[in-house]
Every structure is written in C-alpha cells, then in structure tokens.
Design a protein around this motif. Structure first.
Motif, PDB file in Angstrom:
ATOM      1  N   VAL A   1     -10.792 -71.289   0.302  1.00 37.06           N
ATOM      2  CA  VAL A   1     -11.910 -72.227   0.420  1.00 37.06           C
ATOM      3  C   VAL A   1     -11.526 -73.562  -0.234  1.00 37.06           C
ATOM      4  O   VAL A   1     -11.765 -74.636   0.328  1.00 37.06           O
ATOM      5  N   CYS A   2     -10.906 -73.480  -1.404  1.00 40.63           N
ATOM      6  CA  CYS A   2     -10.477 -74.706  -2.105  1.00 40.63           C
ATOM      7  C   CYS A   2      -9.500 -75.507  -1.255  1.00 40.63           C
ATOM      8  O   CYS A   2      -9.598 -76.744  -1.197  1.00 40.63           O
ATOM      9  N   SER A   3      -8.574 -74.837  -0.608  1.00 45.14           N
ATOM     10  CA  SER A   3      -7.616 -75.533   0.254  1.00 45.14           C
ATOM     11  C   SER A   3      -8.337 -76.266   1.374  1.00 45.14           C
ATOM     12  O   SER A   3      -8.022 -77.420   1.676  1.00 45.14           O
ATOM     13  N   TYR A   4      -9.292 -75.611   1.995  1.00 42.24           N
ATOM     14  CA  TYR A   4     -10.049 -76.242   3.071  1.00 42.24           C
ATOM     15  C   TYR A   4     -10.790 -77.477   2.567  1.00 42.24           C
ATOM     16  O   TYR A   4     -10.882 -78.496   3.256  1.00 42.24           O
ATOM     17  N   LEU A   5     -11.313 -77.409   1.340  1.00 42.79           N
ATOM     18  CA  LEU A   5     -12.072 -78.525   0.752  1.00 42.79           C
ATOM     19  C   LEU A   5     -11.175 -79.634   0.210  1.00 42.79           C
ATOM     20  O   LEU A   5     -11.673 -80.645  -0.253  1.00 42.79           O
ATOM     21  N   HIS A   6      -9.858 -79.435   0.261  1.00 46.74           N
ATOM     22  CA  HIS A   6      -8.884 -80.357  -0.350  1.00 46.74           C
ATOM     23  C   HIS A   6      -9.101 -80.449  -1.848  1.00 46.74           C
ATOM     24  O   HIS A   6      -8.931 -81.497  -2.453  1.00 46.74           O
ATOM     25  N   LEU A   7      -9.472 -79.325  -2.451  1.00 44.17           N
ATOM     26  CA  LEU A   7      -9.646 -79.215  -3.898  1.00 44.17           C
ATOM     27  C   LEU A   7      -8.330 -78.701  -4.459  1.00 44.17           C
ATOM     28  O   LEU A   7      -7.888 -77.599  -4.122  1.00 44.17           O
ATOM     29  N   ASN A   8      -7.673 -79.500  -5.266  1.00 39.75           N
ATOM     30  CA  ASN A   8      -6.349 -79.182  -5.799  1.00 39.75           C
ATOM     31  C   ASN A   8      -6.482 -78.181  -6.942  1.00 39.75           C
ATOM     32  O   ASN A   8      -7.112 -78.473  -7.951  1.00 39.75           O
ATOM     33  N   VAL A   9      -5.845 -77.023  -6.787  1.00 37.70           N
ATOM     34  CA  VAL A   9      -6.005 -75.932  -7.743  1.00 37.70           C
ATOM     35  C   VAL A   9      -4.775 -75.827  -8.652  1.00 37.70           C
ATOM     36  O   VAL A   9      -3.634 -75.826  -8.176  1.00 37.70           O
ATOM     37  N   LEU A  10      -5.046 -75.724  -9.957  1.00 39.23           N
ATOM     38  CA  LEU A  10      -4.002 -75.486 -10.938  1.00 39.23           C
ATOM     39  C   LEU A  10      -3.265 -74.200 -10.560  1.00 39.23           C
ATOM     40  O   LEU A  10      -3.908 -73.172 -10.310  1.00 39.23           O
ATOM     41  N   PRO A  11      -1.940 -74.228 -10.512  1.00 30.60           N
ATOM     42  CA  PRO A  11      -1.210 -73.021 -10.096  1.00 30.60           C
ATOM     43  C   PRO A  11      -1.446 -71.800 -10.986  1.00 30.60           C
ATOM     44  O   PRO A  11      -1.393 -70.672 -10.483  1.00 30.60           O
ATOM     45  N   LEU A  12      -1.710 -71.992 -12.269  1.00 30.30           N
ATOM     46  CA  LEU A  12      -1.940 -70.852 -13.158  1.00 30.30           C
ATOM     47  C   LEU A  12      -3.376 -70.354 -12.989  1.00 30.30           C
ATOM     48  O   LEU A  12      -4.322 -70.926 -13.528  1.00 30.30           O
ATOM     49  N   ARG A  13      -3.520 -69.286 -12.220  1.00 23.79           N
ATOM     50  CA  ARG A  13      -4.824 -68.657 -11.994  1.00 23.79           C
ATOM     51  C   ARG A  13      -4.860 -67.392 -12.839  1.00 23.79           C
ATOM     52  O   ARG A  13      -3.936 -66.591 -12.789  1.00 23.79           O
ATOM     53  N   LEU A  14      -5.940 -67.210 -13.585  1.00 24.57           N
ATOM     54  CA  LEU A  14      -6.032 -66.041 -14.456  1.00 24.57           C
ATOM     55  C   LEU A  14      -6.912 -64.968 -13.847  1.00 24.57           C
ATOM     56  O   LEU A  14      -7.882 -65.266 -13.149  1.00 24.57           O
ATOM     57  N   HIS A  15      -6.587 -63.732 -14.190  1.00 23.91           N
ATOM     58  CA  HIS A  15      -7.326 -62.560 -13.723  1.00 23.91           C
ATOM     59  C   HIS A  15      -7.600 -61.694 -14.944  1.00 23.91           C
ATOM     60  O   HIS A  15      -6.681 -61.050 -15.457  1.00 23.91           O
ATOM     61  N   ILE A  16      -8.844 -61.699 -15.395  1.00 25.71           N
ATOM     62  CA  ILE A  16      -9.199 -60.930 -16.591  1.00 25.71           C
ATOM     63  C   ILE A  16      -9.874 -59.634 -16.142  1.00 25.71           C
ATOM     64  O   ILE A  16     -11.009 -59.634 -15.672  1.00 25.71           O
ATOM     65  N   ALA A  17      -9.146 -58.548 -16.291  1.00 26.77           N
ATOM     66  CA  ALA A  17      -9.628 -57.231 -15.870  1.00 26.77           C
ATOM     67  C   ALA A  17     -10.408 -56.559 -16.999  1.00 26.77           C
ATOM     68  O   ALA A  17     -10.377 -57.018 -18.139  1.00 26.77           O
ATOM     69  N   THR A  18     -11.077 -55.488 -16.651  1.00 26.28           N
ATOM     70  CA  THR A  18     -11.877 -54.692 -17.602  1.00 26.28           C
ATOM     71  C   THR A  18     -12.589 -55.596 -18.607  1.00 26.28           C
ATOM     72  O   THR A  18     -12.446 -55.444 -19.819  1.00 26.28           O
ATOM     73  N   ILE A  19     -13.369 -56.529 -18.076  1.00 23.27           N
ATOM     74  CA  ILE A  19     -13.973 -57.593 -18.883  1.00 23.27           C
ATOM     75  C   ILE A  19     -14.840 -57.052 -20.018  1.00 23.27           C
ATOM     76  O   ILE A  19     -14.901 -57.649 -21.091  1.00 23.27           O
ATOM     77  N   ARG A  20     -15.470 -55.924 -19.825  1.00 25.89           N
ATOM     78  CA  ARG A  20     -16.324 -55.356 -20.885  1.00 25.89           C
ATOM     79  C   ARG A  20     -15.523 -55.024 -22.138  1.00 25.89           C
ATOM     80  O   ARG A  20     -16.055 -55.025 -23.239  1.00 25.89           O
ATOM     81  N   MET A  21     -14.237 -54.738 -21.964  1.00 29.78           N
ATOM     82  CA  MET A  21     -13.389 -54.400 -23.109  1.00 29.78           C
ATOM     83  C   MET A  21     -12.678 -55.635 -23.673  1.00 29.78           C
ATOM     84  O   MET A  21     -11.983 -55.536 -24.676  1.00 29.78           O
ATOM     85  N   GLU A  22     -12.863 -56.797 -23.044  1.00 32.91           N
ATOM     86  CA  GLU A  22     -12.202 -58.034 -23.463  1.00 32.91           C
ATOM     87  C   GLU A  22     -13.073 -58.912 -24.357  1.00 32.91           C
ATOM     88  O   GLU A  22     -12.564 -59.791 -25.028  1.00 32.91           O
ATOM     89  N   LEU A  23     -14.387 -58.685 -24.330  1.00 30.27           N
ATOM     90  CA  LEU A  23     -15.322 -59.537 -25.066  1.00 30.27           C
ATOM     91  C   LEU A  23     -15.849 -58.827 -26.303  1.00 30.27           C
ATOM     92  O   LEU A  23     -16.224 -57.657 -26.244  1.00 30.27           O
ATOM     93  N   ASP A  24     -15.945 -59.571 -27.415  1.00 28.38           N
ATOM     94  CA  ASP A  24     -16.570 -59.002 -28.605  1.00 28.38           C
ATOM     95  C   ASP A  24     -18.083 -59.240 -28.550  1.00 28.38           C
ATOM     96  O   ASP A  24     -18.607 -59.790 -27.569  1.00 28.38           O
ATOM     97  N   GLU A  25     -18.790 -58.856 -29.603  1.00 27.44           N
ATOM     98  CA  GLU A  25     -20.260 -58.964 -29.629  1.00 27.44           C
ATOM     99  C   GLU A  25     -20.742 -60.416 -29.548  1.00 27.44           C
ATOM    100  O   GLU A  25     -21.866 -60.684 -29.126  1.00 27.44           O
TER     101      GLU A  25
END
Length: 173
Positions: free
Chosen positions: A126-150
């Motif tokens: 979608v970003c490519s179609y919109l000509h929105l330039n995307v930073l090459p470093l894309r992050l993927h944070i899995a198991t988010i419930r175990m990644e966040l503290d209180e």
C-alpha cells in the motif's frame, strides 16, 4: 511534523502501548512526535468521510496528515494482515497528497510468533502505491504480551536493541 499512528481502533490495545513507548523514547532522543490513535477516528468515517464527503472531525485529521512529513506506523496483525480500519483510514485521506513522497517506518506487533510479518509486507505494498517512502528496517515484535512490562515499556534486550536502532535510523531518515 512526525506522526505515530496506532494502527487499530481496539480499546486498550498493545498496539497503543507500543506507540506510546515509541513516542516516549523518541522524545528522549530529541524528536517530538504527535500520536494519532485510530480509536479517535470519527464514527462517521464510513458513512460520510470517504469519497470526498468530509465531517469537520475528519477535516481536522486530514489537516494533521497533510502537515506530517514522517509517519511511524505501529500495526497489529489481524487475520494474517493489517486491520481494515487502517486501510479505511488511508482510503479516507486525500489521494495522492496525504502520503506522496513522505517517509514512514513500520513496526508489526502480534500475539503470535511472527510479529505481523505478512501484514507489514501487505502494508508495504500500500505504501508503495501511495509513493510513501518506507525505511528499510521494518520491525516485527512477536508475542507482544510477553514484551511489555506493567508500565507499557518494552524490556527484552533484543527488542530494545532493534527498536533503538530503528528509531535512530528513523530520526536520520
């Protein structure tokens, strides 16, 4: 202006917690940002804000989007992709002016083990179609419930390392 978009309208989402974490951390790095939560979309989005009809509430959002030069999208996984409300929001914004030749960074979050890889890939199209330039470093944070503290902070060493690296690259982008 830099705008962080919390890519779901789900109340009390982990996506919003991650968006707020990025906002706090970017501020510590010297970058002021605006946070837009898709929970704040007008309830008339589908009935009156698409296809050229605009409510005063969406006009204010459109103005914010037009002033933004860099976006940071925090995007949860919904059914193997990204939320429909995010696509509807993009569709409601003026085309092509809203995103054309602007910059963006993408962060995927999921409760599963892949961190919304597929959804970030779909949104990248979608970003490519919109000509929105995307930073090459894309992050993927899995198991988010175990990644966040209180307090809603990311705390795992590898996640902190990569989010910090992405934020530094985003600032310089």
């Amino acid at each position: 202006m830099v705008t962080i978009i919390s890519g779901t309208n789900r109340p009390s989402s982990n996506t919003l917690k991650v968006a707020k974490y990025y906002q706090r951390t970017l501020k510590l790095k010297g970058l002021e940002t605006h946070l837009f939560n898709l929970e704040d979309l007008p309830p008339t989005l589908i009935s009156s804000d698409l296809y050229g009809k605009r409510s005063p509430e969406f006009e204010a959002i459109q103005e914010m989007i037009m002033k933004t030069t860099k976006f940071l999208f925090i995007i949860p996984e919904y059914n193997g992709s990204f939320p429909g409300v995010l696509k509807t929001f993009i569709d409601a914004c003026n085309f092509p002016d809203s995103f054309y030749d602007k910059k963006a960074a993408l962060v995927g979050v999921s409760s599963g083990k892949y961190g919304n890889i597929r959804g970030i890939d779909h949104f990248g199209g979608v970003c490519s179609y919109l000509h929105l330039n995307v930073l090459p470093l894309r992050l993927h944070i899995a198991t988010i419930r175990m990644e966040l503290d209180e307090q809603g902070n990311l705390f795992k060493e590898d996640t902190l390392k990569f989010t910090d690296q992405q934020m530094d690259k985003f600032i310089a982008f």
